[in-house]
Motif scaffolding. Sequence first.
Motif, PDB file in Angstrom:
ATOM      1  N   LEU A 120       0.801  -1.227   0.000  1.00 42.50           N
ATOM      2  CA  LEU A 120       0.000   0.000   0.000  1.00 42.50           C
ATOM      3  C   LEU A 120       0.830   1.271   0.000  1.00 42.50           C
ATOM      4  O   LEU A 120       0.384   2.306  -0.489  1.00 42.50           O
ATOM      5  N   GLU A 121       2.032   1.217   0.575  1.00 44.26           N
ATOM      6  CA  GLU A 121       2.868   2.408   0.714  1.00 44.26           C
ATOM      7  C   GLU A 121       4.307   2.093   0.318  1.00 44.26           C
ATOM      8  O   GLU A 121       4.787   0.981   0.515  1.00 44.26           O
ATOM      9  N   LYS A 122       4.980   3.107  -0.202  1.00 47.92           N
ATOM     10  CA  LYS A 122       6.365   2.912  -0.621  1.00 47.92           C
ATOM     11  C   LYS A 122       7.314   2.872   0.562  1.00 47.92           C
ATOM     12  O   LYS A 122       8.271   2.106   0.576  1.00 47.92           O
ATOM     13  N   TYR A 123       7.062   3.695   1.562  1.00 45.98           N
ATOM     14  CA  TYR A 123       7.959   3.771   2.706  1.00 45.98           C
ATOM     15  C   TYR A 123       7.216   3.432   3.986  1.00 45.98           C
ATOM     16  O   TYR A 123       6.028   3.697   4.117  1.00 45.98           O
ATOM     17  N   ALA A 124       7.942   2.873   4.911  1.00 44.71           N
ATOM     18  CA  ALA A 124       7.437   2.657   6.264  1.00 44.71           C
ATOM     19  C   ALA A 124       8.488   3.217   7.214  1.00 44.71           C
ATOM     20  O   ALA A 124       9.670   3.249   6.896  1.00 44.71           O
ATOM     21  N   LYS A 125       8.042   3.680   8.378  1.00 46.95           N
ATOM     22  CA  LYS A 125       8.963   4.308   9.319  1.00 46.95           C
ATOM     23  C   LYS A 125       9.291   3.364  10.462  1.00 46.95           C
ATOM     24  O   LYS A 125       8.470   2.544  10.874  1.00 46.95           O
ATOM     25  N   GLU A 126      10.510   3.512  10.984  1.00 49.24           N
ATOM     26  CA  GLU A 126      10.900   2.732  12.158  1.00 49.24           C
ATOM     27  C   GLU A 126       9.957   3.055  13.310  1.00 49.24           C
ATOM     28  O   GLU A 126       9.638   4.214  13.573  1.00 49.24           O
ATOM     29  N   GLY A 127       9.493   2.016  13.981  1.00 41.95           N
ATOM     30  CA  GLY A 127       8.617   2.224  15.127  1.00 41.95           C
ATOM     31  C   GLY A 127       7.155   2.363  14.782  1.00 41.95           C
ATOM     32  O   GLY A 127       6.312   2.491  15.663  1.00 41.95           O
ATOM     33  N   ASP A 128       6.816   2.356  13.505  1.00 42.33           N
ATOM     34  CA  ASP A 128       5.410   2.446  13.109  1.00 42.33           C
ATOM     35  C   ASP A 128       4.611   1.260  13.644  1.00 42.33           C
ATOM     36  O   ASP A 128       5.108   0.142  13.725  1.00 42.33           O
ATOM     37  N   ASN A 129       3.374   1.537  14.021  1.00 42.79           N
ATOM     38  CA  ASN A 129       2.426   0.470  14.306  1.00 42.79           C
ATOM     39  C   ASN A 129       1.828   0.075  12.956  1.00 42.79           C
ATOM     40  O   ASN A 129       0.943   0.741  12.433  1.00 42.79           O
ATOM     41  N   TYR A 130       2.324  -1.009  12.379  1.00 47.50           N
ATOM     42  CA  TYR A 130       1.969  -1.336  11.003  1.00 47.50           C
ATOM     43  C   TYR A 130       0.503  -1.726  10.853  1.00 47.50           C
ATOM     44  O   TYR A 130      -0.106  -1.467   9.815  1.00 47.50           O
ATOM     45  N   ILE A 131      -0.059  -2.336  11.884  1.00 47.76           N
ATOM     46  CA  ILE A 131      -1.492  -2.670  11.815  1.00 47.76           C
ATOM     47  C   ILE A 131      -2.318  -1.391  11.730  1.00 47.76           C
ATOM     48  O   ILE A 131      -3.249  -1.290  10.929  1.00 47.76           O
ATOM     49  N   ARG A 132      -1.952  -0.422  12.534  1.00 48.41           N
ATOM     50  CA  ARG A 132      -2.663   0.865  12.491  1.00 48.41           C
ATOM     51  C   ARG A 132      -2.518   1.528  11.127  1.00 48.41           C
ATOM     52  O   ARG A 132      -3.485   2.080  10.579  1.00 48.41           O
ATOM     53  N   GLU A 133      -1.309   1.441  10.551  1.00 51.70           N
ATOM     54  CA  GLU A 133      -1.082   2.052   9.244  1.00 51.70           C
ATOM     55  C   GLU A 133      -1.881   1.332   8.155  1.00 51.70           C
ATOM     56  O   GLU A 133      -2.413   1.971   7.241  1.00 51.70           O
ATOM     57  N   ILE A 134      -1.969   0.007   8.245  1.00 48.92           N
ATOM     58  CA  ILE A 134      -2.771  -0.750   7.275  1.00 48.92           C
ATOM     59  C   ILE A 134      -4.233  -0.357   7.385  1.00 48.92           C
ATOM     60  O   ILE A 134      -4.936  -0.188   6.379  1.00 48.92           O
ATOM     61  N   LYS A 135      -4.704  -0.166   8.623  1.00 52.71           N
ATOM     62  CA  LYS A 135      -6.117   0.182   8.850  1.00 52.71           C
ATOM     63  C   LYS A 135      -6.484   1.546   8.264  1.00 52.71           C
ATOM     64  O   LYS A 135      -7.654   1.812   7.999  1.00 52.71           O
ATOM     65  N   LYS A 136      -5.496   2.400   8.074  1.00 54.37           N
ATOM     66  CA  LYS A 136      -5.770   3.685   7.427  1.00 54.37           C
ATOM     67  C   LYS A 136      -6.242   3.474   5.994  1.00 54.37           C
ATOM     68  O   LYS A 136      -6.983   4.281   5.442  1.00 54.37           O
ATOM     69  N   HIS A 137      -5.785   2.387   5.389  1.00 57.24           N
ATOM     70  CA  HIS A 137      -6.177   2.047   4.021  1.00 57.24           C
ATOM     71  C   HIS A 137      -7.313   1.018   4.003  1.00 57.24           C
ATOM     72  O   HIS A 137      -8.207   1.092   3.161  1.00 57.24           O
ATOM     73  N   LYS A 138      -7.223   0.056   4.925  1.00 57.32           N
ATOM     74  CA  LYS A 138      -8.175  -1.066   4.971  1.00 57.32           C
ATOM     75  C   LYS A 138      -8.677  -1.204   6.408  1.00 57.32           C
ATOM     76  O   LYS A 138      -8.094  -1.919   7.212  1.00 57.32           O
ATOM     77  N   ARG A 139      -9.742  -0.514   6.741  1.00 53.25           N
ATOM     78  CA  ARG A 139     -10.150  -0.386   8.153  1.00 53.25           C
ATOM     79  C   ARG A 139     -10.616  -1.700   8.776  1.00 53.25           C
ATOM     80  O   ARG A 139     -10.644  -1.835   9.996  1.00 53.25           O
ATOM     81  N   ASN A 140     -10.974  -2.693   7.960  1.00 58.40           N
ATOM     82  CA  ASN A 140     -11.441  -3.972   8.507  1.00 58.40           C
ATOM     83  C   ASN A 140     -10.327  -5.000   8.687  1.00 58.40           C
ATOM     84  O   ASN A 140     -10.594  -6.145   9.043  1.00 58.40           O
ATOM     85  N   TYR A 141      -9.074  -4.570   8.462  1.00 57.56           N
ATOM     86  CA  TYR A 141      -7.953  -5.512   8.613  1.00 57.56           C
ATOM     87  C   TYR A 141      -7.766  -5.884  10.083  1.00 57.56           C
ATOM     88  O   TYR A 141      -7.817  -5.028  10.975  1.00 57.56           O
ATOM     89  N   GLU A 142      -7.533  -7.166  10.336  1.00 51.13           N
ATOM     90  CA  GLU A 142      -7.213  -7.659  11.676  1.00 51.13           C
ATOM     91  C   GLU A 142      -6.014  -8.601  11.582  1.00 51.13           C
ATOM     92  O   GLU A 142      -5.766  -9.198  10.532  1.00 51.13           O
ATOM     93  N   LYS A 143      -5.302  -8.748  12.710  1.00 54.62           N
ATOM     94  CA  LYS A 143      -4.096  -9.590  12.733  1.00 54.62           C
ATOM     95  C   LYS A 143      -4.460 -11.043  13.024  1.00 54.62           C
ATOM     96  O   LYS A 143      -4.009 -11.635  13.988  1.00 54.62           O
ATOM     97  N   TRP A 144      -5.300 -11.624  12.236  1.00 53.24           N
ATOM     98  CA  TRP A 144      -5.554 -13.062  12.281  1.00 53.24           C
ATOM     99  C   TRP A 144      -6.318 -13.434  11.027  1.00 53.24           C
ATOM    100  O   TRP A 144      -6.720 -12.572  10.246  1.00 53.24           O
ATOM    101  N   ASN A 145      -6.548 -14.717  10.859  1.00 56.37           N
ATOM    102  CA  ASN A 145      -7.138 -15.207   9.618  1.00 56.37           C
ATOM    103  C   ASN A 145      -8.662 -15.127   9.663  1.00 56.37           C
ATOM    104  O   ASN A 145      -9.360 -16.138   9.698  1.00 56.37           O
ATOM    105  N   SER A 146      -9.200 -13.901   9.666  1.00 62.07           N
ATOM    106  CA  SER A 146     -10.642 -13.703   9.614  1.00 62.07           C
ATOM    107  C   SER A 146     -11.080 -13.597   8.160  1.00 62.07           C
ATOM    108  O   SER A 146     -10.249 -13.432   7.261  1.00 62.07           O
ATOM    109  N   SER A 147     -12.382 -13.680   7.921  1.00 61.14           N
ATOM    110  CA  SER A 147     -12.877 -13.592   6.540  1.00 61.14           C
ATOM    111  C   SER A 147     -12.583 -12.218   5.941  1.00 61.14           C
ATOM    112  O   SER A 147     -12.242 -12.103   4.758  1.00 61.14           O
ATOM    113  N   SER A 148     -12.692 -11.155   6.759  1.00 63.28           N
ATOM    114  CA  SER A 148     -12.420  -9.809   6.241  1.00 63.28           C
ATOM    115  C   SER A 148     -10.943  -9.627   5.914  1.00 63.28           C
ATOM    116  O   SER A 148     -10.579  -9.050   4.882  1.00 63.28           O
TER     117      SER A 148
END
Length: 217
Positions: A120-148
């Motif tokens: 989704l993004e070209k750069y990521a920053k040290e210390g970023d909460n990557y789940i939070r950053e993914i949710k900015k693009h895909k708000r239904n993302y979760e850190k497990w194998n859910s249907s969403s």
Amino acid sequence: MKKIINKRPLKPKYWILCEGETEECYFSIVKELKLLWVQIQIKKIGQLPWNNKKRIIWEKKKIGYSDKELKETASKVFFILDADVYSQQQIDEQRRILETDNIHLLYSNKNFELRILLHLEKYAKEGDNYIREIKKHKRNYEKWNSSSTRTILKDLIQNNLKDAISNSENLEKINKGISNLSEKNPYTLVYKLFSDHSKSTPASSQSSSQTQSNTSS
């Protein structure tokens, strides 16, 4: 007169070992979409006690590959790891034990969500909460194998895989010259799994370019 039988070369196989559900889900989608010119077997084995050689050999037998098969084909074994839960000493120990057993270690620092974010993004920053950053693009993302999560990952893999590979390569260039993995942050080697047998370049175009090259020569 003996009949000559042309044996078809064995198709290479990738054994992909992972620690968590997200990685298992991701590569099951890669397998489903047939994005690699290899057979794929995926197994979630969790975290291993890195100083326990017998346990690693036992896991290796249970997975079902042999060193002979690796030598006779272009088959490979990959272990997908999150680097943020290990010290540099533990990482070095992982390399020493597993790489001598023909297991290629593909780390992400700090975790596998970095790999997903790079779709989704070209750069990521040290210390970023990557789940939070993914949710900015895909708000239904979760850190497990859910249907969403599975739906989101399938969409990203289908449409953004080349971006993820390119962005990962760019991070490697940024971290060039740094020897300690713990200091390479953000950093991921997962893209290397797609290097040899990726279908990002269709076989038809490869054979076409080879034909043109042979014709011109």
